[in-house]
Design an enzyme around this catalytic site. Sequence first.
Site, mmCIF file in Angstrom:
data_model
loop_
_atom_site.group_PDB
_atom_site.id
_atom_site.type_symbol
_atom_site.label_atom_id
_atom_site.label_comp_id
_atom_site.label_asym_id
_atom_site.label_seq_id
_atom_site.Cartn_x
_atom_site.Cartn_y
_atom_site.Cartn_z
ATOM 1 N N TYR A 147 0.824 -1.217 0.000
ATOM 2 C CA TYR A 147 0.000 0.000 0.000
ATOM 3 C C TYR A 147 0.860 1.269 0.000
ATOM 4 C CZ TYR A 147 -4.057 -2.952 0.715
ATOM 5 O OH TYR A 147 -5.043 -3.885 0.550
HETATM 6 C C1 LIG Z 1 -0.030 -7.756 -1.920
HETATM 7 C C2 LIG Z 1 -0.610 -8.500 -3.145
HETATM 8 C C3 LIG Z 1 -2.093 -8.171 -3.240
HETATM 9 C C4 LIG Z 1 0.126 -8.013 -4.431
HETATM 10 O O1 LIG Z 1 -0.469 -8.664 -5.553
HETATM 11 P P1 LIG Z 1 0.279 -8.845 -6.960
HETATM 12 O O2 LIG Z 1 -0.749 -9.219 -7.965
HETATM 13 O O3 LIG Z 1 1.452 -9.721 -6.835
HETATM 14 O O4 LIG Z 1 0.811 -7.344 -7.218
HETATM 15 P P2 LIG Z 1 0.981 -6.626 -8.629
HETATM 16 O O5 LIG Z 1 1.593 -7.572 -9.617
HETATM 17 O O6 LIG Z 1 -0.303 -5.999 -9.021
HETATM 18 O O7 LIG Z 1 2.022 -5.478 -8.275
HETATM 19 C C5 LIG Z 1 1.778 -4.146 -8.641
HETATM 20 C C6 LIG Z 1 2.919 -3.301 -8.129
HETATM 21 O O8 LIG Z 1 3.019 -3.433 -6.715
HETATM 22 C C7 LIG Z 1 4.323 -3.869 -6.350
HETATM 23 N N1 LIG Z 1 4.192 -4.792 -5.218
HETATM 24 C C8 LIG Z 1 3.575 -5.984 -5.197
HETATM 25 N N2 LIG Z 1 3.636 -6.513 -3.956
HETATM 26 C C9 LIG Z 1 4.328 -5.615 -3.197
HETATM 27 C C10 LIG Z 1 4.730 -5.586 -1.854
HETATM 28 N N3 LIG Z 1 4.427 -6.570 -1.001
HETATM 29 N N4 LIG Z 1 5.426 -4.522 -1.421
HETATM 30 C C11 LIG Z 1 5.747 -3.484 -2.257
HETATM 31 N N5 LIG Z 1 5.374 -3.462 -3.542
HETATM 32 C C12 LIG Z 1 4.681 -4.507 -4.012
HETATM 33 C C13 LIG Z 1 4.861 -4.559 -7.591
HETATM 34 O O9 LIG Z 1 6.274 -4.549 -7.612
HETATM 35 C C14 LIG Z 1 4.269 -3.705 -8.692
HETATM 36 O O10 LIG Z 1 5.042 -2.512 -8.801
HETATM 37 P P3 LIG Z 1 5.354 -1.794 -10.228
HETATM 38 O O11 LIG Z 1 4.012 -1.622 -10.898
HETATM 39 O O12 LIG Z 1 6.003 -0.519 -9.839
HETATM 40 O O13 LIG Z 1 6.208 -2.754 -10.950
HETATM 41 C C15 LIG Z 1 -0.382 -10.032 -3.039
HETATM 42 O O14 LIG Z 1 0.996 -10.273 -2.841
HETATM 43 C C16 LIG Z 1 -1.178 -10.703 -1.919
HETATM 44 O O15 LIG Z 1 -2.320 -11.074 -2.100
HETATM 45 N N6 LIG Z 1 -0.526 -10.882 -0.746
HETATM 46 C C17 LIG Z 1 -1.142 -11.615 0.364
HETATM 47 C C18 LIG Z 1 -2.294 -10.868 0.959
HETATM 48 C C19 LIG Z 1 -1.990 -9.458 1.338
HETATM 49 O O16 LIG Z 1 -0.936 -9.144 1.871
HETATM 50 N N7 LIG Z 1 -2.979 -8.571 1.074
HETATM 51 C C20 LIG Z 1 -2.870 -7.128 1.295
HETATM 52 C C21 LIG Z 1 -3.423 -6.637 2.563
HETATM 53 S S1 LIG Z 1 -4.892 -7.271 3.227
#
Ligand SMILES: CC(C)(COP(=O)(O)OP(=O)(O)OC[C@H]1O[C@@H](n2cnc3c(N)ncnc32)[C@H](O)[C@@H]1OP(=O)(O)O)[C@@H](O)C(=O)NCCC(=O)NCCS
Length: 175
Positions: A147
């Site tokens: 976030y």
């Molecule tokens: C966090 C989560 C939603 C990211 O989903 P994802 O589909 O892998 O993310 P995306 O591919 O859309 O990434 C988009 C951008 O965010 C960044 N990003 C993804 N995860 C990140 C993290 N944990 N920390 C920082 N940046 C992150 C990516 O590098 C990308 O950046 P860019 O566009 O500058 O290259 C996923 O890892 C997840 O579901 N995690 C477990 C549950 C969780 O933590 N939910 C969130 C809070 S309830």
Amino acid sequence: MCQPDDSQYLIEPFDKSCHNRSAFDCGVESLDLYLQKQIDQDLKRKIAAPFVLLEVGQPEVLGYYTLSAFSVHLGELPADMTKGLPRYPDMPATLLGRLAVDQTYRGRGLGEFLLMDALHRSLKQTAKIASFAVVVDTVNEDARTFYLHFGFLPFPDRADRLFLPMKTIEKLFRS
Ligand SMILES: CC(C)(COP(=O)(O)OP(=O)(O)OC[C@H]1O[C@@H](n2cnc3c(N)ncnc32)[C@H](O)[C@@H]1OP(=O)(O)O)[C@@H](O)C(=O)NCCC(=O)NCCS
């Protein structure tokens, strides 16, 4: 920035009669169990509105988020954010309660797709029910950095709670 081809994926309100969430695995057990076991009750009781990410024509849930009405005590916000605001004790907000992507589908821009959809939906809703900001409670450090990457700001006294002012969201979708 990796954006999914949005003709391949869609986000729609969760409907247990046509969406399959039994195999969903985001790596955080509480978020998997919420989708599999609790979401129906929260939807029925109007506690959270869930939205799911699907591949077009497929019933499997690849990701989801929830939105709820929320409020924030004015005193919890950073002082520079409250300048010029009316001195109401509580500010109306929107809670992005949960957001997750299945581990198999990570790194394809789907987390961002879900987040942007949630922010846009929250913004649209302010025409009917006002909201000062979107608030998230992060489950772990990974979620927090996700976030922060998108400009969310920390609450001064709560490391796990972040917010994005609706004014910022409005600018995001205006440009
Ligand atoms: C966090 C989560 C939603 C990211 O989903 P994802 O589909 O892998 O993310 P995306 O591919 O859309 O990434 C988009 C951008 O965010 C960044 N990003 C993804 N995860 C990140 C993290 N944990 N920390 C920082 N940046 C992150 C990516 O590098 C990308 O950046 P860019 O566009 O500058 O290259 C996923 O890892 C997840 O579901 N995690 C477990 C549950 C969780 O933590 N939910 C969130 C809070 S309830």
